[in-house]
Scaffold this motif. Sequence first.
Motif, PDB file in Angstrom:
ATOM      1  N   PRO A 133       8.606   0.124   6.753  1.00 51.42           N
ATOM      2  CA  PRO A 133       7.237   0.943   6.061  1.00 51.42           C
ATOM      3  C   PRO A 133       7.340   2.633   5.960  1.00 51.42           C
ATOM      4  O   PRO A 133       8.041   3.513   6.902  1.00 51.42           O
ATOM      5  CB  PRO A 133       6.229   0.308   6.821  1.00 51.42           C
ATOM      6  N   VAL A 134       7.394   3.439   4.757  1.00 50.93           N
ATOM      7  CA  VAL A 134       7.227   5.136   4.935  1.00 50.93           C
ATOM      8  C   VAL A 134       6.120   5.300   4.904  1.00 50.93           C
ATOM      9  O   VAL A 134       5.176   5.246   4.465  1.00 50.93           O
ATOM     10  CB  VAL A 134       8.092   5.009   2.998  1.00 50.93           C
ATOM     11  N   SER A 135       5.636   6.609   6.279  1.00 46.76           N
ATOM     12  CA  SER A 135       4.601   6.667   6.708  1.00 46.76           C
ATOM     13  C   SER A 135       4.796   8.244   6.253  1.00 46.76           C
ATOM     14  O   SER A 135       3.388   9.059   6.016  1.00 46.76           O
ATOM     15  CB  SER A 135       4.496   6.685   8.022  1.00 46.76           C
ATOM     16  N   PRO A 176       0.913  -1.538   0.084  1.00 51.49           N
ATOM     17  CA  PRO A 176      -0.012  -0.161   0.384  1.00 51.49           C
ATOM     18  C   PRO A 176       0.786   1.076   0.091  1.00 51.49           C
ATOM     19  O   PRO A 176       1.823   1.043   0.883  1.00 51.49           O
ATOM     20  CB  PRO A 176      -0.963  -0.123   1.074  1.00 51.49           C
ATOM     21  N   VAL A 177       0.111   2.208  -0.788  1.00 49.81           N
ATOM     22  CA  VAL A 177       1.178   3.361  -1.275  1.00 49.81           C
ATOM     23  C   VAL A 177       0.578   4.070   0.572  1.00 49.81           C
ATOM     24  O   VAL A 177      -0.315   4.085   0.640  1.00 49.81           O
ATOM     25  CB  VAL A 177       0.846   4.264  -2.257  1.00 49.81           C
ATOM     26  N   THR A 178       1.622   5.013   0.928  1.00 54.77           N
ATOM     27  CA  THR A 178       1.083   5.550   2.516  1.00 54.77           C
ATOM     28  C   THR A 178       0.968   6.790   2.555  1.00 54.77           C
ATOM     29  O   THR A 178       1.044   7.506   3.300  1.00 54.77           O
ATOM     30  CB  THR A 178       1.573   5.102   3.868  1.00 54.77           C
ATOM     31  N   ASP A 223       5.684  -1.155   1.596  1.00 56.17           N
ATOM     32  CA  ASP A 223       7.341  -1.363   1.219  1.00 56.17           C
ATOM     33  C   ASP A 223       8.028  -1.559   1.186  1.00 56.17           C
ATOM     34  O   ASP A 223       9.317  -2.598   0.784  1.00 56.17           O
ATOM     35  CB  ASP A 223       6.531  -2.562  -0.818  1.00 56.17           C
ATOM     36  N   GLN A 224       8.037  -0.717   2.074  1.00 55.78           N
ATOM     37  CA  GLN A 224      10.036  -0.009   2.736  1.00 55.78           C
ATOM     38  C   GLN A 224      10.341   0.379   1.422  1.00 55.78           C
ATOM     39  O   GLN A 224      11.805   1.346   1.952  1.00 55.78           O
ATOM     40  CB  GLN A 224      10.203  -0.622   3.033  1.00 55.78           C
TER      41      GLN A 224
END
Length: 148
Positions: A79-81, A38-40, A57-58
């Motif tokens: 994971p990127v927020s 998922p794109v965050t 997906d880091q």
Amino acid sequence: PPLPSDLPLPPLAQDGTLRLWHTPARSCVRLLLGHSGPVTAAAVTPAAAVAASGSEDQTVRLWDLGSGRATATLPHGEPVSSVAFSSDGRLLASVGTRQLRVWNWEAAVGRDGGAEPVLCCDSPVPLIGASFLRDSSVCLGVGVGEVA
């Protein structure tokens, strides 16, 4: 015409895509494919030519908005927020749970996966975002909670 406010919201997209929308026409003009989770987060350079997206997906992906092609993948390691460009568009910050990374993203284009951040900081508290000071390369990381 305005959309009724009582319509149910669609479920959150978790297909790893981004969509570029033409607001006046209310239509999707480009579908950006590439993330495996998922794109965050997403951000656009001040010149509006390049976008960055962060994902569970880091990775952070860079996108040429004219062609819709992914031009680089930056390995964040968690994971990127949040993602943010500096006001001159030269630097990109990516935020994970406990890491802030700053990238010279232009140097990463064409070097898929081989780019190194110019700054990598671990945080004693969970992070939720980042922002650059206007007309500066100074990056502000936003954390929540207390230092243990």
